[in-house]
Enzyme design. Structure first.
Site, PDB file in Angstrom:
ATOM      1  N   ARG A  76      -6.678   0.670  -7.079  1.00 35.05           N
ATOM      2  CA  ARG A  76      -5.437   0.784  -6.317  1.00 35.05           C
ATOM      3  C   ARG A  76      -4.993   2.248  -6.263  1.00 35.05           C
ATOM      4  O   ARG A  76      -4.424   2.781  -7.201  1.00 35.05           O
ATOM      5  CB  ARG A  76      -4.344  -0.069  -6.964  1.00 35.05           C
ATOM      6  CG  ARG A  76      -2.945   0.120  -6.387  1.00 35.05           C
ATOM      7  CD  ARG A  76      -2.741  -0.581  -5.084  1.00 35.05           C
ATOM      8  NE  ARG A  76      -2.766  -2.038  -5.234  1.00 35.05           N
ATOM      9  CZ  ARG A  76      -2.666  -2.895  -4.218  1.00 35.05           C
ATOM     10  NH1 ARG A  76      -2.561  -2.432  -2.974  1.00 35.05           N
ATOM     11  NH2 ARG A  76      -2.698  -4.199  -4.423  1.00 35.05           N
ATOM     12  N   ARG A  99     -15.891  -0.785  -1.322  1.00 32.91           N
ATOM     13  CA  ARG A  99     -14.981  -0.174  -2.303  1.00 32.91           C
ATOM     14  C   ARG A  99     -15.145  -0.797  -3.688  1.00 32.91           C
ATOM     15  O   ARG A  99     -14.610  -0.284  -4.666  1.00 32.91           O
ATOM     16  CB  ARG A  99     -13.530  -0.297  -1.832  1.00 32.91           C
ATOM     17  CG  ARG A  99     -13.021  -1.730  -1.751  1.00 32.91           C
ATOM     18  CD  ARG A  99     -11.585  -1.787  -1.287  1.00 32.91           C
ATOM     19  NE  ARG A  99     -11.081  -3.158  -1.308  1.00 32.91           N
ATOM     20  CZ  ARG A  99      -9.806  -3.475  -1.399  1.00 32.91           C
ATOM     21  NH1 ARG A  99      -8.888  -2.525  -1.496  1.00 32.91           N
ATOM     22  NH2 ARG A  99      -9.424  -4.733  -1.399  1.00 32.91           N
ATOM     23  N   HIS A 172      -8.293   4.345   3.506  1.00 30.55           N
ATOM     24  CA  HIS A 172      -7.007   3.726   3.130  1.00 30.55           C
ATOM     25  C   HIS A 172      -6.227   4.671   2.215  1.00 30.55           C
ATOM     26  O   HIS A 172      -5.952   4.359   1.056  1.00 30.55           O
ATOM     27  CB  HIS A 172      -7.310   2.394   2.440  1.00 30.55           C
ATOM     28  CG  HIS A 172      -6.153   1.478   2.257  1.00 30.55           C
ATOM     29  ND1 HIS A 172      -4.889   1.902   1.949  1.00 30.55           N
ATOM     30  CD2 HIS A 172      -6.087   0.120   2.336  1.00 30.55           C
ATOM     31  CE1 HIS A 172      -4.100   0.853   1.820  1.00 30.55           C
ATOM     32  NE2 HIS A 172      -4.807  -0.247   2.062  1.00 30.55           N
ATOM     33  N   ASP A 217       4.306  -2.001   7.405  1.00 30.40           N
ATOM     34  CA  ASP A 217       2.885  -2.312   7.560  1.00 30.40           C
ATOM     35  C   ASP A 217       2.566  -2.301   9.056  1.00 30.40           C
ATOM     36  O   ASP A 217       2.709  -3.305   9.743  1.00 30.40           O
ATOM     37  CB  ASP A 217       2.572  -3.677   6.943  1.00 30.40           C
ATOM     38  CG  ASP A 217       1.073  -3.933   6.807  1.00 30.40           C
ATOM     39  OD1 ASP A 217       0.278  -3.123   7.336  1.00 30.40           O
ATOM     40  OD2 ASP A 217       0.696  -4.935   6.179  1.00 30.40           O
ATOM     41  N   GLU A 275      -3.326   5.947   6.916  1.00 30.03           N
ATOM     42  CA  GLU A 275      -4.744   5.620   6.925  1.00 30.03           C
ATOM     43  C   GLU A 275      -5.384   5.894   8.287  1.00 30.03           C
ATOM     44  O   GLU A 275      -4.846   5.492   9.318  1.00 30.03           O
ATOM     45  CB  GLU A 275      -4.924   4.136   6.582  1.00 30.03           C
ATOM     46  CG  GLU A 275      -4.151   3.703   5.341  1.00 30.03           C
ATOM     47  CD  GLU A 275      -4.095   2.202   5.198  1.00 30.03           C
ATOM     48  OE1 GLU A 275      -5.098   1.527   5.544  1.00 30.03           O
ATOM     49  OE2 GLU A 275      -3.057   1.683   4.750  1.00 30.03           O
TER      50      GLU A 275
END
Length: 301
Positions: A76, A99, A172, A217, A275
């Protein structure tokens, strides 16, 4: 207000962070730390000694005992690579699987923090485990470079197989900010976006500066290549991208932050994801074709 600790302060050894093998690259007064897991840039310290990337102190990561064939928890923070799927826009695991795997250094050398180079190159290719989830041959490589007040990340995807494939992809990036309530993002006025907090409703940003009072978002469609992050009313970071169709802006806000098990409740105040992405529509590669996208961060002079 207490800021989260920097990665350098949390490091318990020179070669591992949270038990993750890493590589440190340096350029004069700058340095970056890159994890073998996901070729994920975890830290970038600018020439003024300021940490520019956010990394959760509660992050999860792969269990080395499980080996590299498992798809474990993601890290994270930093700059995760989302491939071959962005978010949950498809049938694969959220944000894809690269990832959650260990990448190789380009020359096969051991990871080390003693490396004085200003750049690094990591590679990953399909294997039996990835083909069980996504039946395609691919090569992906990430090149990270620092210097002159910049962090430059370039991602390349190749199709070495005999059939076409499509994918969505993102860098990201978690940026570290002092206080999100005093932070603004410029450059998106007049750009259409999909709002995931409103069922993917499409809107056009009217404000000159995007501010983050709560959960945000958004997938901005066909954004400009250059954005500017301001903190305390002053330019703090220039953000540029090429090759990507979209820009995603994300912050969990206070309520969703409390629901994330690998994220401190109050750290939504200290991060903003900006991002570079191909999220709203996929990239398609024919056999033998390649795609390249990049994201560059510059400290204003």
């Amino acid at each position: 207000m207490n800021n989260p600790p920097t990665l350098q302060n949390m490091a318990s050894s020179n070669e591992e962070i949270y038990g993750i093998p890493t590589m440190r690259i340096k350029s004069q007064e700058e340095q970056a730390i890159i994890a073998a897991q996901g070729a994920q840039v975890l830290s970038w310290t600018d020439p003024q000694g300021r940490e520019r990337l956010y990394l959760s102190p509660q992050t999860l990561h792969l269990d080395p005992a499980q080996g590299n064939k498992s798809f474990g928890p993601a890290i994270r923070g930093g700059v995760p690579v989302c491939f071959p799927q962005f978010s949950d826009r498809g049938p694969l695991m959220k944000h894809g699987f690269v990832r959650s795997r260990i990448w190789d250094t380009a020359d096969g050398s051991e990871l080390s923090t003693a490396d004085s180079a200003s750049s690094s190159l990591f590679r990953f290719a399909d294997d039996e485990g990835t083909r069980a989830h996504w039946p395609h041959c691919f090569n992906i490589q990430l090149h990270a470079e620092i210097g002159q007040g910049q962090l430059r990340i370039r991602l390349q995807v190749d199709n070495p197989g005999d059939a076409p494939f499509s994918f969505t992809v993102a860098l990201h990036t978690y940026l570290r900010v002092a206080d999100i309530r005093q932070t603004s993002l410029f450059g998106l006025q007049g750009v259409m976006f999909e709002d995931a907090t409103k069922g993917m409703q499409k809107s056009v940003q009217q404000e000159e500066a995007l501010q983050i009072p709560d959960e945000t978002d958004r997938v901005y469609l066909n954004p400009p290549e250059k954005l500017s992050l301001h903190e305390g009313g002053k330019p703090s970071l220039i953000i540029e991208q090429q090759g990507f169709f979209d820009t995603v802006v994300w912050n969990p806000g206070p309520e969703k932050a409390r629901a994330l098990p690998d994220f401190p409740d109050g750290d939504w105040l200290h991060m903003l994801c900006v991002e570079a992405a191909c999220a709203a529509r996929p990239v398609t590669l024919q056999p033998g074709e390649s795609w390249t996208g990049s994201q560059v961060f510059t400290v204003p002079g």
